[in-house]
Motif scaffolding. Structure first.
Motif, short mmCIF file in Angstrom:
data_model
loop_
_atom_site.label_atom_id
_atom_site.label_comp_id
_atom_site.label_asym_id
_atom_site.label_seq_id
_atom_site.Cartn_x
_atom_site.Cartn_y
_atom_site.Cartn_z
N GLN A 42 9.45 -9.40 -4.27
CA GLN A 42 8.30 -9.07 -3.43
C GLN A 42 7.34 -10.26 -3.44
O GLN A 42 6.91 -10.70 -4.51
CB GLN A 42 7.60 -7.82 -3.98
N THR A 44 3.75 -12.06 -2.51
CA THR A 44 2.35 -11.79 -2.22
C THR A 44 1.59 -13.12 -2.23
O THR A 44 2.09 -14.12 -2.75
CB THR A 44 1.72 -10.84 -3.25
N THR A 52 0.46 -7.78 0.96
CA THR A 52 1.83 -8.28 1.05
C THR A 52 2.27 -8.49 2.49
O THR A 52 2.96 -9.45 2.79
CB THR A 52 2.78 -7.28 0.35
N SER A 58 8.27 -10.45 3.68
CA SER A 58 7.54 -10.20 2.44
C SER A 58 8.46 -10.01 1.24
O SER A 58 7.99 -9.82 0.13
CB SER A 58 6.63 -8.99 2.58
N THR A 59 9.78 -10.07 1.45
CA THR A 59 10.74 -9.97 0.34
C THR A 59 11.84 -11.02 0.50
O THR A 59 12.14 -11.47 1.60
CB THR A 59 11.40 -8.58 0.25
#
Length: 79
Positions: A42, A44, A52, A58-59
C-alpha cells in the motif's frame, strides 16, 4: 518484511514518475522471493493530511517483483 520506495524521476502533479520498490528483510537485504511470499504494498505519501487515493496506482502487486524489486510509474494528481 519492509519496503523501501525510491523516487527515480522528478515529481510533477498529474505527470507519471518512475519509482522502485524494494522488499527488504530486517537487515535491509532484498527479499528475493517477495513475488511468492509478499502481499500487496500500500503506497501513501509522507505529506500531512494526504490520503492513499492521491497516488495512482495506490498499491504494488507482489507479481510485479523480480528478485525483490518492482519498478513502475505512479501519478500524484494534486499539487
Amino acid at each position: 518484511m519492509s519496503y523501501k520506495v525510491d523516487v527515480l524521476d522528478a515529481v510533477t502533479a498529474g505527470e507519471p514518475f518512475r519509482v522502485r520498490v524494494t522488499a527488504q528483510d530486517a537487515y535491509g537485504n532484498p527479499v528475493e522471493d517477495a513475488r511468492s511470499i509478499g502481499r500487496p504494498v500500500q503506497l501513501t505519501t509522507g505529506m500531512a493530511g494526504a490520503v492513499t487515493s492521491q497516488i495512482v496506482p495506490s498499491t504494488v502487486s507482489p507479481s510485479l517483483f523480480s528478485r525483490g524489486v518492482a519498478e513502475g510509474y505512479l501519478v500524484y494528481p494534486q499539487a
